[in-house]
Design a protein around this motif. Structure first.
Motif, PDB file in Angstrom:
ATOM      1  N   PHE A   1       4.132   2.388   2.806  1.00  0.00           N
ATOM      2  CA  PHE A   1       5.111   3.477   2.943  1.00  0.00           C
ATOM      3  C   PHE A   1       5.432   4.117   1.601  1.00  0.00           C
ATOM      4  O   PHE A   1       5.545   3.437   0.583  1.00  0.00           O
ATOM      5  N   TYR A   2       5.638   5.440   1.623  1.00  0.00           N
ATOM      6  CA  TYR A   2       6.012   6.211   0.438  1.00  0.00           C
ATOM      7  C   TYR A   2       7.506   6.501   0.451  1.00  0.00           C
ATOM      8  O   TYR A   2       8.035   6.955   1.484  1.00  0.00           O
ATOM      9  N   SER A   3       8.166   6.298  -0.702  1.00  0.00           N
ATOM     10  CA  SER A   3       9.577   6.677  -0.791  1.00  0.00           C
ATOM     11  C   SER A   3       9.703   8.186  -0.546  1.00  0.00           C
ATOM     12  O   SER A   3       8.801   8.961  -0.860  1.00  0.00           O
TER      13      SER A   3
ATOM     14  N   TRP B   1      -7.455   4.930   8.600  1.00  0.00           N
ATOM     15  CA  TRP B   1      -7.207   4.267   7.314  1.00  0.00           C
ATOM     16  C   TRP B   1      -7.682   5.013   6.089  1.00  0.00           C
ATOM     17  O   TRP B   1      -8.740   5.643   6.090  1.00  0.00           O
ATOM     18  N   ARG B   2      -6.868   4.902   5.038  1.00  0.00           N
ATOM     19  CA  ARG B   2      -7.280   5.242   3.677  1.00  0.00           C
ATOM     20  C   ARG B   2      -7.304   3.932   2.888  1.00  0.00           C
ATOM     21  O   ARG B   2      -6.488   3.051   3.128  1.00  0.00           O
ATOM     22  N   PRO B   3      -8.205   3.801   1.903  1.00  0.00           N
ATOM     23  CA  PRO B   3      -8.153   2.608   1.063  1.00  0.00           C
ATOM     24  C   PRO B   3      -6.876   2.616   0.223  1.00  0.00           C
ATOM     25  O   PRO B   3      -6.265   3.680   0.028  1.00  0.00           O
ATOM     26  N   ALA B   4      -6.475   1.441  -0.289  1.00  0.00           N
ATOM     27  CA  ALA B   4      -5.334   1.376  -1.202  1.00  0.00           C
ATOM     28  C   ALA B   4      -5.594   2.314  -2.379  1.00  0.00           C
ATOM     29  O   ALA B   4      -6.722   2.395  -2.874  1.00  0.00           O
ATOM     30  N   HIS B   5      -4.542   3.017  -2.809  1.00  0.00           N
ATOM     31  CA  HIS B   5      -4.752   3.985  -3.904  1.00  0.00           C
ATOM     32  C   HIS B   5      -3.479   4.231  -4.691  1.00  0.00           C
ATOM     33  O   HIS B   5      -2.372   4.128  -4.157  1.00  0.00           O
ATOM     34  N   LEU B   6      -3.667   4.566  -5.979  1.00  0.00           N
ATOM     35  CA  LEU B   6      -2.592   5.031  -6.850  1.00  0.00           C
ATOM     36  C   LEU B   6      -2.809   6.526  -7.040  1.00  0.00           C
ATOM     37  O   LEU B   6      -3.916   6.948  -7.383  1.00  0.00           O
ATOM     38  N   HIS B   7      -1.757   7.325  -6.848  1.00  0.00           N
ATOM     39  CA  HIS B   7      -1.869   8.765  -7.110  1.00  0.00           C
ATOM     40  C   HIS B   7      -1.388   9.058  -8.527  1.00  0.00           C
ATOM     41  O   HIS B   7      -0.381   8.490  -8.973  1.00  0.00           O
ATOM     42  N   VAL B   8      -2.073   9.984  -9.206  1.00  0.00           N
ATOM     43  CA  VAL B   8      -1.604  10.449 -10.523  1.00  0.00           C
ATOM     44  C   VAL B   8      -1.790  11.945 -10.678  1.00  0.00           C
ATOM     45  O   VAL B   8      -2.707  12.535 -10.090  1.00  0.00           O
TER      46      VAL B   8
HETATM   47 FE    FE Z   1      -1.522   8.554  -0.666  1.00  0.00          FE
END
Ligand code: FE
Ligand code: MBD
Length: 276
Positions: free
Chosen positions: A158-160, A213-220
């Motif tokens: 989940f995203y804040s 599904w999307r793989p686990a990821h960090l956005h920048v």
């Molecule tokens: Fe995302």
């Protein structure tokens, strides 16, 4: 309260309207006509080739109405269209590969300096991750003062600001590269992410027999004066969905090589930005 597609969709739609619509520039009439004509021609071609029936046409019409009702236009477009826009927009670049932004970026996350910990709850679940790197120009020089905006999902995916009950800036932060372009980010490893299944996008996925599904990821987002803004995502090796991301946003250059250190994981990954 649990996260619903309609609630996170409504937030994503509002976010888009306030951030992106405000500075949108007009598209010339000739360009609108050319692009709209070609998209419609493609639709007509599909209808003729596959002899689309009235039942199928009405199912499509009902589904398109529900995309809007569920606030899922940002999700739909970012999952199934944005990756090609990104590919075209960045094909000239010599520096770091980027990928799609997706629907959950929020500008103005708390500043943490060059080294720091991303805002998170006490006992935030997830493996601790320490990420070090440098921001440089493609020519080589360091870019002190470069901004690294980071946002990612929690261990439940989940995203804040798009799911209820999560502190406003949880797992969102802005770092400023130091004198040598260096930064050190302490966070947790995010979980694989399943796009909402209870809204219009979920209905399409179920009706077509796809997965969500999307793989686990960090956005920048990485930015520095005189350089092109880099929007990217970083992935983890071995994730089951690196090869079949529903959003088609994985590139081999964006897969990290983390090391386990007993307590958590460490990883080195830097960014080279293209001058404007
Ligand atoms: Fe995302
Ligand atoms: C995400 O977290 C995301 O990154 C994208 C591209 C689409 C849906 C959810």
């Amino acid at each position: 309260m649990t996260a619903t597609a309609a609630a996170s969709g409504a937030s994503a739609t509002e976010r888009f309207k306030s951030d992106k619509l405000a500075d949108r520039i007009g598209t010339p009439k000739e360009r609108v006509s050319l692009l709209a004509r070609e998209v419609l021609d493609a639709v007509h071609g599909t209808i003729r080739r596959h002899k689309v029936t009235y039942d199928e046409y009405n199912a499509l019409k009902a589904w398109l109405i529900s995309v809007g009702e569920d606030g899922e236009w940002p999700l739909f477009l970012d999952v199934w269209v944005e990756h090609v826009v990104e590919e075209v927009a960045t094909e000239h670049r010599k520096g770091n590969k980027g990928t799609i932004e997706g629907p959950y970026y929020v500008p103005g996350a708390p500043e943490q300096g060059a080294r720091g910990t991303v805002p998170m709850r006490e006992n935030e679940p997830g493996t601790p991750l320490v990420w070090t790197g440098r921001v440089t120009s493609t020519g080589g020089p360091a870019l002190p003062g470069a901004k690294i905006e980071l946002w990612h999902a929690d261990a439940d995916g989940f995203y804040s600001q798009f799911a209820p009950g999560i502190p406003e800036w949880n797992l969102r932060a802005t770092f400023t590269a130091g004198a040598d372009g260096e930064f050190e980010i302490h966070t947790i490893r995010p979980a694989p992410y399943q796009i909402p299944t209870d809204g219009a996008c979920g209905k399409l996925i179920a009706a077509a027999g796809w997965h969500a599904w999307r793989p686990a990821h960090l956005h920048v987002k990485v930015s520095a004066p005189g350089h092109e803004l880099l929007t990217a995502q970083l992935y983890f090796p071995g994730d089951a969905h690196n090869d079949d991301d529903i959003a088609s946003a994985v590139k081999p250059e964006l897969v990290l090589s983390p090391q386990s250190d007993g307590h958590g994981e460490t990883v080195e990954y830097g960014f080279a930005l293209d001058p404007v």
